[in-house]
Design an enzyme around this catalytic site. Structure first.
Site, PDB file in Angstrom:
ATOM      1  N   ASP A 151       0.907  -1.207   0.056  1.00 21.56           N
ATOM      2  CA  ASP A 151      -0.048   0.104   0.052  1.00 21.56           C
ATOM      3  C   ASP A 151       0.943   1.214   0.044  1.00 21.56           C
ATOM      4  OD1 ASP A 151      -2.471   1.426   0.057  1.00 21.56           O
ATOM      5  OD2 ASP A 151      -3.225   0.277   1.722  1.00 21.56           O
ATOM      6  N   ASP A 206      -9.751   3.710  -3.725  1.00 20.96           N
ATOM      7  CA  ASP A 206     -10.621   2.449  -3.361  1.00 20.96           C
ATOM      8  C   ASP A 206     -12.065   2.298  -3.776  1.00 20.96           C
ATOM      9  OD1 ASP A 206      -8.395   1.984  -1.690  1.00 20.96           O
ATOM     10  OD2 ASP A 206      -9.378   2.237   0.116  1.00 20.96           O
TER      11      ASP A 206
HETATM   12  C1  GLA Z   1      -5.806   1.388   1.499  1.00 24.67           C
HETATM   13  C2  GLA Z   1      -6.088   0.309  -0.065  1.00 24.67           C
HETATM   14  C3  GLA Z   1      -7.138  -0.579   0.419  1.00 24.67           C
HETATM   15  C4  GLA Z   1      -7.081  -1.331   1.838  1.00 24.67           C
HETATM   16  C5  GLA Z   1      -6.845  -0.277   2.885  1.00 24.67           C
HETATM   17  C6  GLA Z   1      -6.198  -0.870   4.160  1.00 24.67           C
HETATM   18  O1  GLA Z   1      -7.037   2.233   1.351  1.00 24.67           O
HETATM   19  O2  GLA Z   1      -6.345   0.923  -1.093  1.00 24.67           O
HETATM   20  O3  GLA Z   1      -7.398  -1.356  -0.365  1.00 24.67           O
HETATM   21  O4  GLA Z   1      -6.050  -2.184   1.812  1.00 24.67           O
HETATM   22  O5  GLA Z   1      -5.814   0.417   2.559  1.00 24.67           O
HETATM   23  O6  GLA Z   1      -5.966  -0.040   5.217  1.00 24.67           O
END
Ligand code: GLA
Length: 404
Positions: A151, A206
């Site tokens: 990430d 996301d």
């Molecule tokens: C980010 C990523 C998500 C998930 C969260 C976890 O937002 O894009 O897919 O992995 O972190 O905290």
């Protein structure tokens, strides 16, 4: 003597260089398929619940349908590294440790994925990997991890290309082949530089379980299915076997209507996207199961050519997406984005298909195709006659064309 010494030195240098050079090759030759804990559970995960999920991964038919990776997302760690600087699992959530879960997953014939972050802390505030790349990669390898999602929270002014390259090298040196999934949300255009660094890269922020452009999550907005879809413009040329545009995990079974779930899944397959289920596998409805395990639709996603589909036309909320497939086949998806049913009589002969990326150039006046409906599982005639059909609100009609 000197000659043979030089020769040996060159061979060693070449090998070391090779070792440091790039990601593990030959992995993810088709878009990775699996399950990820985040969309439904966020950090509310624990060993027993996940073992149960693994059982359901198999009993629900997901494994048979081709899903393979069981990915543990954020929230698995204790808040501190140990005295040696090693990551440790949260002892309350994972009393048996991560290796036990990895073994459980492997015993079912599946592969295991784990999550961390390039920054100092993960997005959920757990210890990030910055400064510990090699140590963390060795730990994952020792556990038998097969996939790393990495990430991009708390990265300050880190250079994304460099940070992901460092982790990629660390995985390579640790010696266990792992699919490397870049999750920097498309901020630094990874499609331009990540082909040799990882196997998939997120293209957007996301996803949320909604059909529109945005999904209100209270304190922030996630992207809906059409929001993510519209951000794929221009990216298809960067994807192919071993390096995929990641449209984020699936929200099938997480609250959208049946039509919307079906459209979401179809479009992800048309775009050769990684298919990571994000629903609770322990309580799937038959409808959800029938979507996620539709092998004909999955075969479009997993097609050996690995060519992403493209938007052929968009008129009044009705879009036509086309994906060139191996063996001169073609997937065509009629996607109704509008809030009204659409009835069409689609005359193939008026709509030639030319695509420079794949080199296809089809004139339906000279070549005819059989039409197979991938959701209804039946033949709808052939392209010599117009296709008459009705596409429901937020629904798709998805067909595969095979030369007559
Ligand atoms: C980010 C990523 C998500 C998930 C969260 C976890 O937002 O894009 O897919 O992995 O972190 O905290």
């Amino acid at each position: 003597m000197v000659k043979s010494f030089l020769y040996t030195a060159i061979i060693i240098l070449l090998n070391v260089n090779n070792l440091f050079a790039q990601k593990f090759e030959k992995l993810a030759q088709t878009p990775p398929m699996g399950f990820n804990t985040w969309n439904t559970f966020q950090t509310n995960i624990n060993e027993q619940m996940l073992e149960n999920m693994v059982d359901n991964f198999v009993s629900s038919g997901m494994k048979d349908a081709g899903y393979q990776y069981f990915v543990l997302d954020d929230g698995w760690m204790a808040m501190q590294r140990d005295n040696n600087g090693s990551l440790v699992a949260d002892p309350a959530k994972f009393p048996g440790g991560i290796k036990k879960l990895v073994d459980y997953v492997h015993a079912k014939g599946l592969k295991f994925g784990i999550y961390n972050c390039a920054g100092t802390l993960t997005c959920g505030g757990y210890p990030g990997t910055r400064g510990y790349e090699y140590q963390d990669a060795r730990l994952y390898a020792s556990w038998g991890v097969d996939y790393l999602k990495f990430d991009w929270c708390n990265t300050d002014s880190l250079n994304a290309h460099e940070a992901y390259t460092t982790m990629s090298k660390a995985i390579k040196i640790a010696g266990r082949p792992m699919v490397f999934s870049l999750c920097e949300w498309g901020n630094h255009k990874p499609w331009l530089w990540a082909k040799n660094v990882g196997h998939l890269w997120r293209t957007t922020g996301d996803i949320g379980a909604g059909f529109g452009r945005l999904v209100n999550k209270g304190t922030w907005n996630a992207l809906g299915v059409t929001g993510i879809l519209d951000q794929q413009e221009g990216l298809r040329k960067y994807a192919g076997p071993g390096h995929w545009n990641d449209l984020d995990m699936l929200e099938v079974g997480n609250g959208m209507s049946y039509n919307e779930d079906k459209a979401h899944f179809s479009l992800w397959c048309m775009l050769a996207a990684p298919l990571m289920a994000g629903n609770d596998l322990r309580k799937m409805t038959d409808q959800t199961k029938s979507i996620l395990t539709n092998k004909d639709v999955i075969a479009v996603d997993q097609d050996a050519l690995g060519i992403e589909g493209f938007r052929y036309s968009a008129v009044d909320g009705l879009e036509i997406w086309i994906k060139p497939l191996a063996n001169n086949q073609l997937a065509v998806c009629f996607f109704n984005r509008s809030a009204k049913e659409q009835t069409i009589a689609y005359n193939w002969k008026d709509h030639p298909v030319k695509d420079d990326l794949s080199g296809i150039n089809i004139d339906f006046n000279t070549t005819a195709y059989k039409i197979y409906d991938l959701w209804l599982k039946k033949i709808l005639g052939n392209t010599k006659r117009a296709l008459k059909t009705t596409i429901g609100i937020h629904d798709v009609v998805m067909v595969k064309l095979t030369k007559l």
